[in-house]
Scaffold this motif. Structure first.
Motif, PDB file in Angstrom:
ATOM      1  N   ARG A   1      -9.661  10.224  -7.190  1.00 19.40           N
ATOM      2  CA  ARG A   1     -10.912   9.743  -7.924  1.00 19.40           C
ATOM      3  C   ARG A   1     -10.500   9.193  -9.405  1.00 19.40           C
ATOM      4  O   ARG A   1     -10.920   7.891  -9.470  1.00 19.40           O
ATOM      5  CB  ARG A   1     -11.684  11.064  -8.232  1.00 19.40           C
TER       6      ARG A   1
ATOM      7  N   ASP B   1      -8.956   5.435  -8.100  1.00 15.57           N
ATOM      8  CA  ASP B   1     -10.194   4.642  -7.627  1.00 15.57           C
ATOM      9  C   ASP B   1     -11.307   3.998  -8.874  1.00 15.57           C
ATOM     10  O   ASP B   1     -11.482   2.836  -8.874  1.00 15.57           O
ATOM     11  CB  ASP B   1     -11.260   5.391  -6.783  1.00 15.57           C
ATOM     12  N   VAL B   2     -11.178   5.004  -9.787  1.00 10.76           N
ATOM     13  CA  VAL B   2     -11.866   4.500 -11.103  1.00 10.76           C
ATOM     14  C   VAL B   2     -11.147   3.480 -11.660  1.00 10.76           C
ATOM     15  O   VAL B   2     -11.697   2.469 -12.417  1.00 10.76           O
ATOM     16  CB  VAL B   2     -12.206   5.839 -11.821  1.00 10.76           C
TER      17      VAL B   2
ATOM     18  N   LYS C   1      -8.738   1.424 -10.492  1.00  8.52           N
ATOM     19  CA  LYS C   1      -9.013   0.246  -9.703  1.00  8.52           C
ATOM     20  C   LYS C   1     -10.440  -0.363  -9.999  1.00  8.52           C
ATOM     21  O   LYS C   1     -10.528  -1.872 -10.067  1.00  8.52           O
ATOM     22  CB  LYS C   1      -8.944   0.364  -8.190  1.00  8.52           C
ATOM     23  N   GLN C   2     -11.490   0.077  -9.822  1.00  6.34           N
ATOM     24  CA  GLN C   2     -12.923  -0.409 -10.136  1.00  6.34           C
ATOM     25  C   GLN C   2     -12.894  -1.060 -11.584  1.00  6.34           C
ATOM     26  O   GLN C   2     -13.499  -2.225 -11.504  1.00  6.34           O
ATOM     27  CB  GLN C   2     -14.101   0.684  -9.938  1.00  6.34           C
ATOM     28  N   LYS C   3     -12.371  -0.390 -12.623  1.00  5.99           N
ATOM     29  CA  LYS C   3     -12.335  -0.979 -13.877  1.00  5.99           C
ATOM     30  C   LYS C   3     -11.427  -2.111 -13.920  1.00  5.99           C
ATOM     31  O   LYS C   3     -11.934  -3.201 -14.512  1.00  5.99           O
ATOM     32  CB  LYS C   3     -12.012   0.051 -14.984  1.00  5.99           C
TER      33      LYS C   3
ATOM     34  N   ALA D   1     -10.887  -4.111 -11.574  1.00  4.19           N
ATOM     35  CA  ALA D   1     -11.352  -5.242 -10.567  1.00  4.19           C
ATOM     36  C   ALA D   1     -12.503  -5.721 -11.519  1.00  4.19           C
ATOM     37  O   ALA D   1     -12.675  -7.160 -11.458  1.00  4.19           O
ATOM     38  CB  ALA D   1     -11.736  -4.678  -9.314  1.00  4.19           C
ATOM     39  N   LYS D   2     -13.389  -5.306 -12.281  1.00  2.00           N
ATOM     40  CA  LYS D   2     -14.387  -5.827 -12.936  1.00  2.00           C
ATOM     41  C   LYS D   2     -13.981  -6.708 -14.184  1.00  2.00           C
ATOM     42  O   LYS D   2     -14.653  -7.622 -14.441  1.00  2.00           O
ATOM     43  CB  LYS D   2     -15.100  -4.720 -13.765  1.00  2.00           C
TER      44      LYS D   2
ATOM     45  N   ASN E   1      -0.804  -0.734  -5.808  1.00  2.00           N
ATOM     46  CA  ASN E   1      -1.559  -1.864  -6.180  1.00  2.00           C
ATOM     47  C   ASN E   1      -0.818  -2.321  -7.312  1.00  2.00           C
ATOM     48  O   ASN E   1       0.053  -1.749  -8.149  1.00  2.00           O
ATOM     49  CB  ASN E   1      -2.793  -1.151  -6.774  1.00  2.00           C
TER      50      ASN E   1
END
Length: 290
Positions: A61, A64-65, A67-69, A71-72, A113
């Motif tokens: 979790r 993933d958070v 990576k999301q940040k 990516a943005k 990553n």
């Protein structure tokens, strides 16, 4: 009389806590180190107090958070990024040897990553979630052998379950606080400590953990055919780059000199693995050059 009852209550809760602790430490799988290669002891039994599945799910979790940040903010390298391709190529050679140190890792969903950042940093979370920052690759100008050493070190933290062990020890501290608080009627101090313990990202490791990861990481890299002597040049580069400002990846304990010494002390065992991977002998290995 009240003081006597209070002491009896504290003794009761302490005994219960000790029973829970001993039961947890006695149960669970024990991963023995391989017979060949670098000599490292058994992993700590403290970790059995923390369910591996729970910790790995928490790590996924958080990863993933992250990576999301990234990516943005356009800070997550795309799959066609040359450095990410390089990292994943190296990981494909290294990861098959992870099972030597932890058979459970065979079922992990490994992931590599690259994050675009000036930070000199890398990590591997429980369950096999690996991250490198462009800063460590570019600022230190790491060759493939040095990247393999860094990756091996971070993977070793996950394989040896250092985070799980660390959190278990924090839970024991929390358990002790909770026992005392219940006995004295002070509230849930232990529960608060347990909640804080599940923060996986950014968890600091002990001196012993870092030494263990250095040696096990060197072992894994050597088995995969990467020169373990790169560990020496890596820490020389780390030391040179951290004179003015310590790099995030550079732990304050143990020092770079100590880490180099421990690597040198165990180098022959690692070189035997490297020579075997190269289908040669230690005496026939070429001199290591940057």
């Amino acid at each position: 009389m009240r003081m006597l009852k209070r002491r009896q209550t504290i003794k009761k809760y302490t005994s219960m806590g000790l029973f829970v602790f001993l039961t947890a430490c006695a149960s669970g799988p024990r991963h023995l180190p391989p017979a060949d290669g670098v000599k490292a002891g058994e992993s700590s039994s403290f970790k059995n107090m923390v369910p591996a599945s729970q910790l790995e799910a928490s790590a996924v979790r958080q990863y993933d958070v992250m990576k999301q940040k990234a990516a943005k903010g356009n800070a997550l390298a795309p799959d066609n990024h040359p450095q990410l391709i390089r990292l994943r190529t190296i990981s494909k050679r290294i990861l098959p040897y992870a099972q030597v140190w932890n058979p459970d890792s065979k079922s992990w969903k490994w992931e590599v990553n690259l994050f675009v950042s000036d930070q000199v940093n890398a990590f591997c979370m429980p369950g096999g979630k690996i991250a490198f920052y462009t800063g460590i690759l570019e600022k230190l100008k790491l060759n493939d052998d040095e990247v393999a050493i860094v990756m091996g070190h971070e993977i070793a933290h996950a394989l040896r379950e250092h985070a799980r062990d660390r959190i278990a020890k924090e839970q024991m501290t929390g358990l002790g606080a909770n026992i005392l608080s219940q006995a004295l009627g002070l509230g849930g101090l232990g529960s608060q400590a347990l909640g804080q313990g599940m923060q996986v990202l950014g968890l600091s490791f002990s001196r012993a953990d870092e030494k263990d990861a250095d040696l096990v990481g060197m072992d894994i890299a050597a088995r995969a055919g990467y020169d373990p002597r790169a560990g020496i040049s890596l820490w020389q580069k780390m030391g040179a780059s951290s004179k003015d400002k310590p790099a995030e990846w550079l732990s304050t304990h143990p020092s770079g000199e100590t880490r180099i010494y421990e690597m040198q002390r165990n180098m022959l065992d690692a070189l035997k693995l490297y020579a075997k991977a190269k289908n040669t002998t230690v005496d026939q290995l070429p001199e290591y050059k940057l």
